[in-house]
Enzyme design. Sequence first.
Site, PDB file in Angstrom:
ATOM      1  N   LYS A 230       3.588  35.994  15.565  1.00 41.81           N
ATOM      2  CA  LYS A 230       4.978  35.536  15.425  1.00 41.81           C
ATOM      3  C   LYS A 230       5.534  35.831  14.035  1.00 41.81           C
ATOM      4  CE  LYS A 230       5.187  32.483  19.342  1.00 41.81           C
ATOM      5  NZ  LYS A 230       5.128  31.125  19.889  1.00 41.81           N
ATOM      6  N   ARG A 264      -2.967  30.158  22.175  1.00 42.15           N
ATOM      7  CA  ARG A 264      -2.380  31.208  23.034  1.00 42.15           C
ATOM      8  C   ARG A 264      -2.253  32.479  22.201  1.00 42.15           C
ATOM      9  NH1 ARG A 264       2.626  33.329  24.005  1.00 42.15           N
ATOM     10  NH2 ARG A 264       3.170  33.802  26.159  1.00 42.15           N
TER      11      ARG A 264
HETATM   12  N1  HH2 Z   1       5.357  31.632  22.875  1.00 48.02           N
HETATM   13  C1  HH2 Z   1       5.938  32.657  23.553  1.00 48.02           C
HETATM   14  C2  HH2 Z   1       6.052  32.609  24.955  1.00 48.02           C
HETATM   15  N2  HH2 Z   1       5.570  31.559  25.652  1.00 48.02           N
HETATM   16  N3  HH2 Z   1       4.457  29.480  25.708  1.00 48.02           N
HETATM   17  C3  HH2 Z   1       3.864  28.459  25.063  1.00 48.02           C
HETATM   18  N4  HH2 Z   1       3.375  27.411  25.746  1.00 48.02           N
HETATM   19  N5  HH2 Z   1       3.743  28.433  23.689  1.00 48.02           N
HETATM   20  C4  HH2 Z   1       4.224  29.452  22.922  1.00 48.02           C
HETATM   21  O1  HH2 Z   1       4.105  29.369  21.670  1.00 48.02           O
HETATM   22  C5  HH2 Z   1       4.864  30.568  23.578  1.00 48.02           C
HETATM   23  C6  HH2 Z   1       4.965  30.535  24.996  1.00 48.02           C
HETATM   24  C7  HH2 Z   1       6.441  33.844  22.806  1.00 48.02           C
HETATM   25  O2  HH2 Z   1       5.462  34.851  22.714  1.00 48.02           O
HETATM   26  P1  HH2 Z   1       5.327  36.099  23.698  1.00 48.02           P
HETATM   27  O3  HH2 Z   1       4.983  35.670  25.083  1.00 48.02           O
HETATM   28  O4  HH2 Z   1       4.392  37.080  23.116  1.00 48.02           O
HETATM   29  O5  HH2 Z   1       6.743  36.810  23.658  1.00 48.02           O
HETATM   30  P2  HH2 Z   1       7.983  36.857  24.651  1.00 48.02           P
HETATM   31  O6  HH2 Z   1       8.504  35.482  24.843  1.00 48.02           O
HETATM   32  O7  HH2 Z   1       8.957  37.748  23.912  1.00 48.02           O
HETATM   33  O8  HH2 Z   1       7.523  37.452  25.958  1.00 48.02           O
END
Ligand code: HH2
Length: 288
Positions: A230, A264
Site C-alpha cells: 500500500k 492479507r
Molecule cells: N485492501 C484492499 C482490498 N480489500 N480487504 C480487507 N479486508 N482489508 C484490506 O486491507 C483490503 C481489502 C486493497 O488492496 P488490493 O486488493 O490489492 O487492491 P484493489 O482494491 O485495488 O483490488
Amino acid sequence: MAATRKHHTLHLRDRRLELGRRTRIMGVLNVTPDSFSDGGRYLDAGRAEERAWKIAEEGADILDIGAESTRPGSAGVPAAEEMRRLLPVLERLAGTYPIPISVDTAKAEVARAALERGASILNDVTALEGDPDMAAEAARSGAAVILMHMRGTPATMQREPFSPDILAELEAWAEVAVARARNAGVSSDSIVLDPGIGFGKSVSQNLEILRNLDRLARTGYPVLVGTSRKSFIGAVLGDPARDRIWGTGATVAASAIFGAHIVRVHDVAPMRDAALLADAIAGDAPGE
Ligand code: HH2
C-alpha cells in the site's frame, strides 16, 4: 511490545480455522483490470486458477479473490460484471482447492453466487453496510465475515479531513459493526475485524493503527490487517515508485507482533517467512 494474542476458533461454514498461534496468511488474487498492484494480470480465468494454486502452494491459509478494485478514486462495477470475472475462477477451484476461499465483495448477489460455488468467507470492505441484504446472506450461509473499517467510499476516502482520533473511531466503529452482524444472526465465532489500512487514513494514522492493534483486539474478536504494497509504505520510504515488498515485510512482522491474527498479502512466500519469524520472536508457538 508484543501483544499476547487471544486464541480463537473461526467458524466458516463447515470448517474451523484456529487463530492466534501462528499468524495466518491470506493470499490476494485480484481478477480485475485495475487493482492497484496486480490489476490486469489475472483477468483470464486460466491464469487466475494457476495463480490461486501457486498461492496455496506457497503456504497461504486462505485465498481472497476480489473482482472489484477498491483503490482510492475507483467507482466500482455492477454485480453482473463482478460475477462475470469471479464465478468462472471459483468454478475451476470448486471441490479440489485445499484452503478456504474468501470473496472480497460488498454485494449480496455476488456473495450468494460465490457461496454457492464454494466460498466460505465474505470479505466486506463496507462491513455489511454497502448492501442491505449482505448481513442476512452472511448469517444464512454460516460463512465467516471480515468487517473492515473505511471512512467514506473508495471514491472519496482519501480526501481530508481525516479522523481527529482514529483509534477511538475504530473502537466505536467496531461496536456498531459487530452489533449489525450479530443482529442479523451472524455467529460471534464467525466475525473478524479489520482496521482498513489505507481506507481513509493518513500515513501517520496507518502507522498509529499498526502499533495499537491491541486496542482493536481488545474488542474480543480476531483481527486481520491488510498492508500489502500500500501507498503509505512508499510514503515512509520516501519514494512512491519503489518496490514495496521489503516494506510490506516489515509491516507484516509488526502486525504479527502487535497482535494481528491474519495478514492479507500479495507476496505469500516471503510474507509467510516474515510472519513465522515474528511469531517466533513474540513467543507464539509455531504450528496450528
Ligand atoms: N485492501 C484492499 C482490498 N480489500 N480487504 C480487507 N479486508 N482489508 C484490506 O486491507 C483490503 C481489502 C486493497 O488492496 P488490493 O486488493 O490489492 O487492491 P484493489 O482494491 O485495488 O483490488
